[in-house]
Design a protein around this motif. Sequence first.
Motif, PDB file in Angstrom:
ATOM      1  N   ASP A 196       0.842  -1.193   0.000  1.00 16.79           N
ATOM      2  CA  ASP A 196       0.000   0.000   0.000  1.00 16.79           C
ATOM      3  C   ASP A 196       0.878   1.244   0.000  1.00 16.79           C
ATOM      4  N   THR A 197       0.236   2.348  -0.384  1.00 13.55           N
ATOM      5  CA  THR A 197       0.914   3.636  -0.374  1.00 13.55           C
ATOM      6  C   THR A 197       0.755   4.282   0.994  1.00 13.55           C
ATOM      7  N   VAL A 198       1.838   4.833   1.506  1.00 17.39           N
ATOM      8  CA  VAL A 198       1.829   5.437   2.837  1.00 17.39           C
ATOM      9  C   VAL A 198       2.224   6.903   2.719  1.00 17.39           C
ATOM     10  N   GLU A 199       1.481   7.733   3.418  1.00 15.86           N
ATOM     11  CA  GLU A 199       1.870   9.134   3.540  1.00 15.86           C
ATOM     12  C   GLU A 199       2.959   9.212   4.602  1.00 15.86           C
ATOM     13  N   GLN A 200       4.117   9.700   4.211  1.00 15.18           N
ATOM     14  CA  GLN A 200       5.250   9.701   5.126  1.00 15.18           C
ATOM     15  C   GLN A 200       5.939  11.062   5.093  1.00 15.18           C
ATOM     16  N   LEU A 201       6.554  11.412   6.206  1.00 17.48           N
ATOM     17  CA  LEU A 201       7.256  12.683   6.294  1.00 17.48           C
ATOM     18  C   LEU A 201       8.624  12.576   5.623  1.00 17.48           C
ATOM     19  N   GLN A 202       8.924  13.557   4.789  1.00 20.21           N
ATOM     20  CA  GLN A 202      10.225  13.616   4.139  1.00 20.21           C
ATOM     21  C   GLN A 202      10.891  14.946   4.467  1.00 20.21           C
ATOM     22  N   CYS A 203      12.157  14.881   4.839  1.00 18.06           N
ATOM     23  CA  CYS A 203      12.924  16.106   5.097  1.00 18.06           C
ATOM     24  C   CYS A 203      13.663  16.480   3.816  1.00 18.06           C
ATOM     25  N   GLU A 204      13.285  17.583   3.250  1.00 17.95           N
ATOM     26  CA  GLU A 204      13.917  18.005   1.997  1.00 17.95           C
ATOM     27  C   GLU A 204      15.358  18.449   2.241  1.00 17.95           C
TER      28      GLU A 204
ATOM     29  N   GLN B 263      17.186  15.236   2.510  1.00 20.78           N
ATOM     30  CA  GLN B 263      16.955  14.403   1.322  1.00 20.78           C
ATOM     31  C   GLN B 263      16.687  12.949   1.703  1.00 20.78           C
ATOM     32  N   ARG B 264      15.747  12.752   2.659  1.00 19.97           N
ATOM     33  CA  ARG B 264      15.426  11.385   3.075  1.00 19.97           C
ATOM     34  C   ARG B 264      14.048  11.355   3.704  1.00 19.97           C
ATOM     35  N   PHE B 265      13.381  10.174   3.569  1.00 19.11           N
ATOM     36  CA  PHE B 265      12.174   9.954   4.344  1.00 19.11           C
ATOM     37  C   PHE B 265      12.581   9.793   5.802  1.00 19.11           C
ATOM     38  N   LEU B 266      11.781  10.341   6.677  1.00 16.02           N
ATOM     39  CA  LEU B 266      12.118  10.319   8.102  1.00 16.02           C
ATOM     40  C   LEU B 266      11.411   9.169   8.800  1.00 16.02           C
ATOM     41  N   ALA B 267      12.191   8.253   9.324  1.00 19.76           N
ATOM     42  CA  ALA B 267      11.608   7.201  10.145  1.00 19.76           C
ATOM     43  C   ALA B 267      11.102   7.817  11.447  1.00 19.76           C
TER      44      ALA B 267
ATOM     45  N   LEU C   4       0.425   4.939  20.786  1.00 20.82           N
ATOM     46  CA  LEU C   4       1.162   4.809  19.545  1.00 20.82           C
ATOM     47  C   LEU C   4       0.710   5.898  18.582  1.00 20.82           C
ATOM     48  N   ILE C   5       1.651   6.390  17.779  1.00 16.04           N
ATOM     49  CA  ILE C   5       1.376   7.533  16.907  1.00 16.04           C
ATOM     50  C   ILE C   5       1.917   7.229  15.511  1.00 16.04           C
ATOM     51  N   ASN C   6       1.212   7.650  14.485  1.00 16.54           N
ATOM     52  CA  ASN C   6       1.788   7.728  13.150  1.00 16.54           C
ATOM     53  C   ASN C   6       2.422   9.102  13.018  1.00 16.54           C
ATOM     54  N   ALA C   7       3.634   9.124  12.483  1.00 19.40           N
ATOM     55  CA  ALA C   7       4.392  10.371  12.469  1.00 19.40           C
ATOM     56  C   ALA C   7       3.633  11.515  11.797  1.00 19.40           C
ATOM     57  N   VAL C   8       2.840  11.209  10.760  1.00 22.14           N
ATOM     58  CA  VAL C   8       2.125  12.271  10.051  1.00 22.14           C
ATOM     59  C   VAL C   8       1.017  12.874  10.902  1.00 22.14           C
TER      60      VAL C   8
ATOM     61  N   CYS D  82      18.028  18.062  11.438  1.00 16.94           N
ATOM     62  CA  CYS D  82      18.359  19.435  11.039  1.00 16.94           C
ATOM     63  C   CYS D  82      17.363  20.451  11.576  1.00 16.94           C
ATOM     64  N   ARG D  83      16.349  19.976  12.344  1.00 17.04           N
ATOM     65  CA  ARG D  83      15.290  20.819  12.910  1.00 17.04           C
ATOM     66  C   ARG D  83      14.447  21.491  11.836  1.00 17.04           C
ATOM     67  N   GLY D  84      14.533  20.990  10.599  1.00 20.15           N
ATOM     68  CA  GLY D  84      13.685  21.518   9.534  1.00 20.15           C
ATOM     69  C   GLY D  84      12.269  20.980   9.632  1.00 20.15           C
ATOM     70  N   VAL D  85      11.359  21.592   8.887  1.00 22.99           N
ATOM     71  CA  VAL D  85       9.954  21.159   8.889  1.00 22.99           C
ATOM     72  C   VAL D  85       9.751  20.187   7.729  1.00 22.99           C
ATOM     73  N   PRO D  86       9.445  18.916   8.012  1.00 24.73           N
ATOM     74  CA  PRO D  86       9.274  17.943   6.930  1.00 24.73           C
ATOM     75  C   PRO D  86       7.936  18.122   6.216  1.00 24.73           C
ATOM     76  N   VAL D  87       7.864  17.531   5.026  1.00 20.32           N
ATOM     77  CA  VAL D  87       6.630  17.573   4.240  1.00 20.32           C
ATOM     78  C   VAL D  87       6.116  16.154   4.062  1.00 20.32           C
ATOM     79  N   VAL D  88       4.812  16.029   3.821  1.00 14.77           N
ATOM     80  CA  VAL D  88       4.193  14.718   3.647  1.00 14.77           C
ATOM     81  C   VAL D  88       4.283  14.308   2.186  1.00 14.77           C
ATOM     82  N   LYS D  89       4.830  13.098   1.937  1.00 18.36           N
ATOM     83  CA  LYS D  89       4.921  12.578   0.574  1.00 18.36           C
ATOM     84  C   LYS D  89       4.547  11.093   0.595  1.00 18.36           C
ATOM     85  N   PRO D  90       4.023  10.582  -0.533  1.00 16.31           N
ATOM     86  CA  PRO D  90       3.635   9.162  -0.596  1.00 16.31           C
ATOM     87  C   PRO D  90       4.846   8.269  -0.870  1.00 16.31           C
ATOM     88  N   THR D  91       4.813   7.030  -0.285  1.00 19.28           N
ATOM     89  CA  THR D  91       5.834   6.021  -0.554  1.00 19.28           C
ATOM     90  C   THR D  91       5.199   4.648  -0.400  1.00 19.28           C
TER      91      THR D  91
END
Length: 924
Positions: free
Chosen positions: A422-430, A433-437, A464-468, A478-487
């Motif tokens: 399935d496709t998962v909405e996951q946080l990515q730190c631009e 340059q990586r999806f954030l576990a 329990l929490i889903n990161a999104v 890096c304390r940046g604000v991640p964005v939600v992207k599908p994976t």
Amino acid sequence: MRLQVAAGGPAALKVVAAAQCAAAPVRLCWSAPAGEAAAGEGGATHGTGGGDPRHREAAPCPPLRPPDGPARPAEQPLSPLCSPWVPALQLDSGAVLFSPNAICQYFFLAGGQEPTDLTNQWLEWEATELQPVVAAALYAQLVHGKKGLEAAGALGKLLAYIEQSLSGRGTAYLAGDTKSVADVVVWGALFPVLQDEASLSNELQALRTWFQSMTLSEACRKAADSVLMPERLLEFKSYLQKQPPPCLAMERATSNEPEEEEASERALTEEEITAAADAWARGAAALPKPWHPQKPMLPVEGMRNVLITSALPYVNNVPHLGNIIGCVLSADTFARYCRLRNWNTLYVCGTDEYGTATETKAVEEGLTPREICDKYNAIHADIYRWFHISFDYFGRTTTPHQTAIAQDIFQRLLARGFLLQDTVEQLQCEGCQRFLADRFVEGICPFCSYEEARGDQCDKCGKLINAVELKKPQCKLCRGVPVVKPTQHLFLDLPKLEEQLEPWLERSWTTGDWTANARYITRSWIRDGLKPRCITRDLKWGTPVPLDGFRDKVFYVWFDAPIGYLSITANYTDQWERWWKNPQQVELYNFMAKDNVPFHSVIFPCSLLGADDNYTLVNHLIATEYLNYEDGKFSKSRGVGVFGDMAKDTGIPADIWRFYLLYLRPEGQDSAFSWSDLMLKNNSELLNNLGNFINRAGMFVCKFFGGIVPDMVLTADDKRLLARVTLELRQYHQLLEKVRIRDALRCILSISRHGNQYIQVNEPWKRIKGNVEDRQRAGTVTGVAVNMASLLAVMVQPYMPSVSVAIQGQLCIPPECFVLSPVFTCTLPPGHRVGAAKPTPPASDPVPAPASGSVVAPADPQLIQELTEQVAKQGNHVRQLKANKAEKAQVDSEVAKLLELKKQLALAEGKSPEILVPKGKRKK
């Protein structure tokens, strides 16, 4: 007799003063805190001549001041209950008294002054009421620099109690018109705080007169001069500065005991009394023969085969006391009990090394994930070794076996249609340059608004929490604000597996022992219906997913980690499937804290059920509630609480930590660690109850009967005591079989309490001076008491293994009697000699090697067995280091430890140790 004390330690004052008052013929040995040099000995071996000037003849009043001269290595404590600051008395028989008050009692008893009910009451009051408050006052005085009334203010009510007792009785001393052991003990506790008599209120006139009289007496004055020298107090102050400040005993100590009074003991039946007397008379013949399994341990047909796991600790940090009691210590206590029951038992554990937590720690410390795992696996292993955790194998999850077994289970689940994509909405730190576990994200909890919730679970509310779902998420790197992207990810189809899970759970709940919280948490997961669970992550550090399109991903740690139980067993033996694919013969116990329950009761069983390969599933799931720290929570990330390495550094012996943690084990509700309660329980329950009884029982045999257990003629009262002890023993078994570890400990303390009352009522120290009938009665009481001590040595082994071994050695309990039976029997019959075993020499005393080709006499079989197990464990540790390509210096250090253990084993077996040469380095 040899009295070991550390100058500067407050407890040393009372025992040295007691030795002087009673003119006891002791050899005084001055020891120093661990890691420091000892000052030498104040009394010494017999003999004259041009030897060490520190050595003098032992005398009733030996020289007290630690002499000058070259320093020697610090002497090892004589008892496992002794920190370097606690005195210990080694009797001529080799037995060791480790309670300061018991030592003082012994000196006065040996001098012909018998204890009275009043002196015993004062000793108990001093240990349970006075000592904790004095400790707090002494800390305030030495560490915080408080003086006079400011430091001693908390003693007000207790000093008033002494004043009232002295003035009310109109006597010069606490228990009468002559000085007694009570006076020395109470004065010894107070003097370090009240040396400046200005601390005493003018209203306390009787107390002031008594205190001055004690202080000016020759024995007390000499003791104070020798013990409380300024340089020694500086050493003690340095020690105190490393300890947390003790809480005042005036404050209510944290406790998990019910407020209501315990129900009165039930009446004994004549049948129970008769049965207890019959079992006693059968002696050691009533005991089963101890079981000694082959190595590696494998299931045995016809035996009860017990497989024990404790939740694998994360490798990213040092374990704290909450981790230790929730998992490895609880499991260890039960494993030790199982072995004493002759159940074929395997206990495995190891560090959980894959996943985000490891990557996060590696970034934090500037190391690679592999380097982090190697570092913290060694730290964990060292801490558990110090806590005497008796793993049969302690491994790790970053092994080829882990990869092979996890991928096999995955392939079987895939082939049987239990995996979804399935496709998962996951946080990515631009920026990175990586999806954030999960653990690379922090934010505000959507449930309780806690501002530092992780991307997988909230530390505050535990959900329990889903990161999104996090509010205001931030990348931890890096304390940046991640964005939600599908994976794309893979899921375990829990709804499809539910029809297999529920009937299995019902069977396991019916036939096994699951704690109430484990059942409740599992039901709450099932009640709302299971949902597919993601089992893959976008990480590099983990078990690779063996499927096209997902080969850049790894398994999620909560799918992968429980499989570590199997892979760790596979590293222990290549016949691991006889344990893990054998539910017909094997009982599986899982130990954990309650937050781990759903992964062990739902997700992991579903994985094994779906794999359909006859896996052994959990029969008994044992979950604790949380252990808190004082008024808050333990926190690895915030460094709040007591951690394993800190416990080692306190100087408090491991068995005392074990005792206290198991005493307050959070079985039915959360409990809290408290420094003041640790001190209180150590004094009141461990030393003054259990330790006092065992000391007295052994002491009476040595003093009155020359170390030989006397003849026993049982009266009706004695037989009732046997029946009462048997009831406690059976209750102990019933509780431990249900894994109610904390409650079973109460049975041990209850037996020792019965023993103390038995001795107090029958007064063998008086009867031994009477007519033939009285002397016979003294012998019976002493014989029964020392046999109760022998039983307690076995019962206490799961809780305090070092204490157990020490008692076994001092009472010379035969190895074949070191097994648990449902009956109390006479294991030390008349004629048995106690304290005859040669005591183990201190570390500072060299052990002479036998001449070339000579053979020494074999030691106690129990010692040989223990050394054999230590050699096997250390050998496994060395092989593991070599397999992981550890640094040469680390390997060489561990090989040296292995060779030393082999040398000790060879000596114990009566062999020459000269043959112990490292492989590949044998002489031609």
